[in-house]
Motif scaffolding. Structure first.
Motif, PDB file in Angstrom:
ATOM      1  N   GLY A 202       0.820  -1.209   0.000  1.00  0.00           N
ATOM      2  CA  GLY A 202       0.000   0.000   0.000  1.00  0.00           C
ATOM      3  C   GLY A 202       0.850   1.254   0.000  1.00  0.00           C
ATOM      4  O   GLY A 202       0.566   2.212  -0.746  1.00  0.00           O
ATOM      5  N   LEU A 203       1.916   1.261   0.801  1.00  0.00           N
ATOM      6  CA  LEU A 203       2.817   2.413   0.835  1.00  0.00           C
ATOM      7  C   LEU A 203       3.544   2.571  -0.490  1.00  0.00           C
ATOM      8  O   LEU A 203       3.709   3.692  -0.999  1.00  0.00           O
ATOM      9  N   ALA A 204       3.987   1.455  -1.088  1.00  0.00           N
ATOM     10  CA  ALA A 204       4.732   1.516  -2.345  1.00  0.00           C
ATOM     11  C   ALA A 204       3.860   2.032  -3.485  1.00  0.00           C
ATOM     12  O   ALA A 204       4.298   2.854  -4.296  1.00  0.00           O
ATOM     13  N   VAL A 205       2.613   1.564  -3.539  1.00  0.00           N
ATOM     14  CA  VAL A 205       1.698   2.019  -4.601  1.00  0.00           C
ATOM     15  C   VAL A 205       1.408   3.506  -4.451  1.00  0.00           C
ATOM     16  O   VAL A 205       1.404   4.267  -5.428  1.00  0.00           O
ATOM     17  N   GLY A 206       1.162   3.952  -3.216  1.00  0.00           N
ATOM     18  CA  GLY A 206       0.897   5.374  -2.986  1.00  0.00           C
ATOM     19  C   GLY A 206       2.068   6.244  -3.393  1.00  0.00           C
ATOM     20  O   GLY A 206       1.883   7.296  -4.035  1.00  0.00           O
ATOM     21  N   LEU A 207       3.283   5.814  -3.052  1.00  0.00           N
ATOM     22  CA  LEU A 207       4.471   6.584  -3.419  1.00  0.00           C
ATOM     23  C   LEU A 207       4.670   6.599  -4.940  1.00  0.00           C
ATOM     24  O   LEU A 207       4.998   7.638  -5.524  1.00  0.00           O
ATOM     25  N   SER A 208       4.453   5.454  -5.592  1.00  0.00           N
ATOM     26  CA  SER A 208       4.628   5.396  -7.052  1.00  0.00           C
ATOM     27  C   SER A 208       3.625   6.293  -7.765  1.00  0.00           C
ATOM     28  O   SER A 208       3.966   6.962  -8.748  1.00  0.00           O
ATOM     29  N   LEU A 209       2.387   6.318  -7.289  1.00  0.00           N
ATOM     30  CA  LEU A 209       1.380   7.198  -7.895  1.00  0.00           C
ATOM     31  C   LEU A 209       1.751   8.665  -7.721  1.00  0.00           C
ATOM     32  O   LEU A 209       1.570   9.483  -8.641  1.00  0.00           O
TER      33      LEU A 209
ATOM     34  N   TYR B 199       4.398   9.451 -10.154  1.00  0.00           N
ATOM     35  CA  TYR B 199       3.874   9.472 -11.527  1.00  0.00           C
ATOM     36  C   TYR B 199       3.241  10.828 -11.847  1.00  0.00           C
ATOM     37  O   TYR B 199       3.419  11.371 -12.950  1.00  0.00           O
ATOM     38  N   PHE B 200       2.515  11.400 -10.888  1.00  0.00           N
ATOM     39  CA  PHE B 200       1.813  12.657 -11.155  1.00  0.00           C
ATOM     40  C   PHE B 200       2.708  13.873 -10.983  1.00  0.00           C
ATOM     41  O   PHE B 200       2.471  14.912 -11.608  1.00  0.00           O
ATOM     42  N   TRP B 201       3.746  13.777 -10.140  1.00  0.00           N
ATOM     43  CA  TRP B 201       4.557  14.954  -9.863  1.00  0.00           C
ATOM     44  C   TRP B 201       5.917  14.924 -10.550  1.00  0.00           C
ATOM     45  O   TRP B 201       6.408  15.942 -10.997  1.00  0.00           O
ATOM     46  N   GLN B 202       6.562  13.758 -10.610  1.00  0.00           N
ATOM     47  CA  GLN B 202       7.879  13.636 -11.241  1.00  0.00           C
ATOM     48  C   GLN B 202       7.919  12.337 -12.029  1.00  0.00           C
ATOM     49  O   GLN B 202       8.550  11.361 -11.626  1.00  0.00           O
ATOM     50  N   ALA B 203       7.250  12.318 -13.176  1.00  0.00           N
ATOM     51  CA  ALA B 203       7.097  11.083 -13.952  1.00  0.00           C
ATOM     52  C   ALA B 203       8.434  10.500 -14.403  1.00  0.00           C
ATOM     53  O   ALA B 203       8.559   9.286 -14.596  1.00  0.00           O
ATOM     54  N   LYS B 204       9.450  11.332 -14.534  1.00  0.00           N
ATOM     55  CA  LYS B 204      10.736  10.833 -15.031  1.00  0.00           C
ATOM     56  C   LYS B 204      11.416   9.903 -14.012  1.00  0.00           C
ATOM     57  O   LYS B 204      12.309   9.141 -14.370  1.00  0.00           O
ATOM     58  N   TRP B 205      10.993   9.976 -12.761  1.00  0.00           N
ATOM     59  CA  TRP B 205      11.561   9.113 -11.719  1.00  0.00           C
ATOM     60  C   TRP B 205      10.716   7.865 -11.478  1.00  0.00           C
ATOM     61  O   TRP B 205      10.977   7.119 -10.522  1.00  0.00           O
ATOM     62  N   LEU B 206       9.715   7.623 -12.302  1.00  0.00           N
ATOM     63  CA  LEU B 206       8.777   6.529 -12.049  1.00  0.00           C
ATOM     64  C   LEU B 206       9.472   5.165 -12.074  1.00  0.00           C
ATOM     65  O   LEU B 206       9.193   4.303 -11.222  1.00  0.00           O
ATOM     66  N   ALA B 207      10.364   4.950 -13.042  1.00  0.00           N
ATOM     67  CA  ALA B 207      11.033   3.648 -13.139  1.00  0.00           C
ATOM     68  C   ALA B 207      11.861   3.355 -11.879  1.00  0.00           C
ATOM     69  O   ALA B 207      11.842   2.242 -11.334  1.00  0.00           O
ATOM     70  N   ILE B 208      12.570   4.374 -11.403  1.00  0.00           N
ATOM     71  CA  ILE B 208      13.352   4.201 -10.175  1.00  0.00           C
ATOM     72  C   ILE B 208      12.427   3.937  -8.992  1.00  0.00           C
ATOM     73  O   ILE B 208      12.709   3.083  -8.127  1.00  0.00           O
ATOM     74  N   ALA B 209      11.303   4.668  -8.946  1.00  0.00           N
ATOM     75  CA  ALA B 209      10.352   4.492  -7.839  1.00  0.00           C
ATOM     76  C   ALA B 209       9.778   3.080  -7.829  1.00  0.00           C
ATOM     77  O   ALA B 209       9.624   2.470  -6.763  1.00  0.00           O
ATOM     78  N   ILE B 210       9.479   2.540  -9.015  1.00  0.00           N
ATOM     79  CA  ILE B 210       8.935   1.176  -9.081  1.00  0.00           C
ATOM     80  C   ILE B 210       9.979   0.168  -8.635  1.00  0.00           C
ATOM     81  O   ILE B 210       9.687  -0.787  -7.905  1.00  0.00           O
ATOM     82  N   GLY B 211      11.231   0.368  -9.061  1.00  0.00           N
ATOM     83  CA  GLY B 211      12.302  -0.532  -8.627  1.00  0.00           C
ATOM     84  C   GLY B 211      12.484  -0.520  -7.125  1.00  0.00           C
ATOM     85  O   GLY B 211      12.602  -1.579  -6.486  1.00  0.00           O
TER      86      GLY B 211
END
Length: 516
Positions: free
Chosen positions: A384-391, A394-406
């Motif tokens: 739940g925490l990981a999904v919230g952080l990834s979202l 995605y909305f604020w700094q999409a360029k970091w999304l891949a790193i956030a998912i990893g």
């Protein structure tokens, strides 16, 4: 006896405490105010200055209006900024007296006293006397003991009268008016320099320090001028990966060093003493703290180990006390021994608390086939925490999304290990008709509780429709801790084990419910 005023040194302590309590508001004001530095910076500093003057003025008035008096049967304290308050604290109602002496008070032979009663009045206790001579605390202690002795004498007299009520020609017993409390031989423990160093080095206290430093760095651009910010960003962009790694390692070392020095001075010359039914713990370099509590206030004993200290077979012993007299701000418990070898902990503590066992037999653990419940719960929380952080990324700094998912995947795997750790360290065991031991695993910390049946406030056995089918239940034991409650829960036990503990706690409600 007339009302006494506090010495001038008390004003320094009161002012320091007031300013410390105001720091978080000042930081918030500066961070918010400097977002519009172009035209609002001077207003922020004006508000900070006005707030400082207000704190100083209000503290000065509090100091001038504070008086105390040691009457024959009670401590009388008069205080109040706008509303005058008079508190009467009977000596017989004082449960704990905490002595605190900052290093700058020692040359003046002054200390602060925190008076604890059974009533709730926040973490600062029922009352605090800033910067008084040690004779004040000694007199309060002496009068407490005298009143306890008088009460014991009255109880003995009443019992003697009841015993001879039916025998008219029996000789009349003579009751001494001397205190009934008999001091037993003193037991003493002093932490060694080696143990204190090991305790400080194996602390995980650097984690909150680094978290706070990262938060301040995040707010850095809201405070410094734009020119400074651009120069720092330009310099950071030119650093090589190796230099950035070195910077991270340096920050980690600084955090560990700060944590090490903090614990070193906090538990400097830690000493635990027993005199009669009173335990006294003293510790500290910059601020010497001494807490005295009676053994009947001890509700449970907790042996706590972080995963790092488990590797070194070290444990910390804490007492859950029925008062606000905690000297451990992170756990709301009184530290009885900061660090002791795991295999020596019980034998060492039995010198002070005789109802502790000499050794603990293997606990009745959570069955391996139930581990997945712990893993599932831990992973769902982490997911739940990981999904919230990834979202949010995605909305604020999409360029970091891949790193956030990893990082999220690594975090979820970490929570799975945490769930396994918690399951492996959970268990319970009935040691005697009067003593129960419970063990639970938290976030990389194992805690073992020794609880007497008489100190259990309530016991629950909870289950759900689905768990009942599988004969699984949660055991919850509640004991008093300070002004609140310590909830000791061992989840996903076999139903038979939970029922055995319930039968142990209320044997009259169960037919044939013996110890297991």
């Amino acid at each position: 006896m007339k009302d006494e005023r506090l010495p001038l040194a008390a004003l320094i302590l009161m002012l320091g405490q007031s300013l410390y309590n105001s720091v978080i508001y000042v930081i918030g004001l500066v961070v918010i105010g400097f977002r519009d530095r172009a035209d609002g910076g001077w207003i922020v500093w004006l508000l900070v200055g006005a707030g400082f003057l207000l704190v100083v003025a209000s503290t000065l008035v509090r100091y001038l209006r504070f008086t105390y008096r040691l009457a024959d049967s009670q401590v009388v304290i008069k205080s109040g900024l706008f509303v005058r308050k008079t508190r009467h604290i009977p000596y017989a109602k004082i449960q704990t007296l905490r002595h605190q002496q900052w290093f700058f008070l020692k040359p003046f032979n002054l200390e602060s006293l925190v008076i604890e009663t059974s009533s709730k009045n926040g973490k600062e206790g029922e009352a605090q006397l800033y910067a008084v001579v040690p004779a004040v605390g000694a007199e309060i202690e002496a009068r407490r003991k005298m009143l306890r002795g008088e009460q014991a004498a009255v109880a003995q007299a009443a019992a003697a009268e009841a015993d001879i009520a039916g025998a008219a020609d029996a000789p009349v017993a003579t009751v001494s008016s001397a205190p009934a409390e008999v001091e037993s031989p003193t037991a003493r423990y002093t932490i060694s320099a080696h143990d204190l160093n090991v305790y400080a080095l194996t602390s995980l206290g650097f984690i909150p320090i680094l978290t706070g430093a990262l938060w301040l760095w995040d707010k850095f651009d809201d405070i410094v001028p734009k020119g400074w910010e651009r120069n720092i960003d330009h310099y950071m962009a030119q650093l090589a990966a190796a230099a950035l790694l070195a910077l991270i390692v340096f920050a980690l070392i600084v955090g560990i060093l700060i944590s090490y020095l903090r614990l070193l001075q906090k538990y400097y010359q830690f000493t635990l003493m027993q005199n009669g039914d009173t335990l006294t713990a003293a510790r500290g370099l910059l601020k010497r703290t001494q807490v005295s509590t009676r053994l009947h206030q001890l509700q449970a004993v907790r042996f706590s180990q972080t995963v790092l200290r488990q590797l070194f077979h070290l444990t910390t012993v804490q007492g859950l006390i029925a008062s606000n007299a905690s000297d451990d701000e992170t756990s709301d418990a009184t530290v009885l021994m900061p660090v002791v070898k795991e295999d020596q902990a019980l034998l060492t503590m039995r010198r002070f608390i005789t109802w502790l066992p000499a050794a603990v037999p293997p606990l009745q653990p959570v069955q391996r086939r139930r581990y997945w419940y712990y893993i599932r719960n831990s992973v769902l929380t982490g997911l739940g925490l990981a999904v919230g952080l990834s979202l949010a990324i995605y909305f604020w700094q999409a360029k970091w999304l891949a790193i956030a998912i990893g990082l999220s995947l690594v975090w979820v795997a970490f929570t799975a290990f945490q769930g396994t750790y918690a399951a492996r360290n959970a268990g319970v065991k009935i040691l005697s008709p009067d003593l129960l031991v419970l063990q639970k695993g938290g976030w990389w910390r194992r805690q073992r509780f020794f609880v007497r049946r008489a100190n259990i406030q309530s016991l629950e056995v909870n289950t759900s429709y689905w768990l009942a089918k599988k004969q699984v239940a949660h055991l919850v034991v509640n004991v008093r801790k300070g002004d609140g409650n310590e909830n000791i829960e061992v989840s996903y036990l076999e139903q038979s084990i939970a029922d055995a503990v319930r039968a142990w706690y209320r044997p009259a409600d169960f037919q044939g419910g013996g110890l297991q």
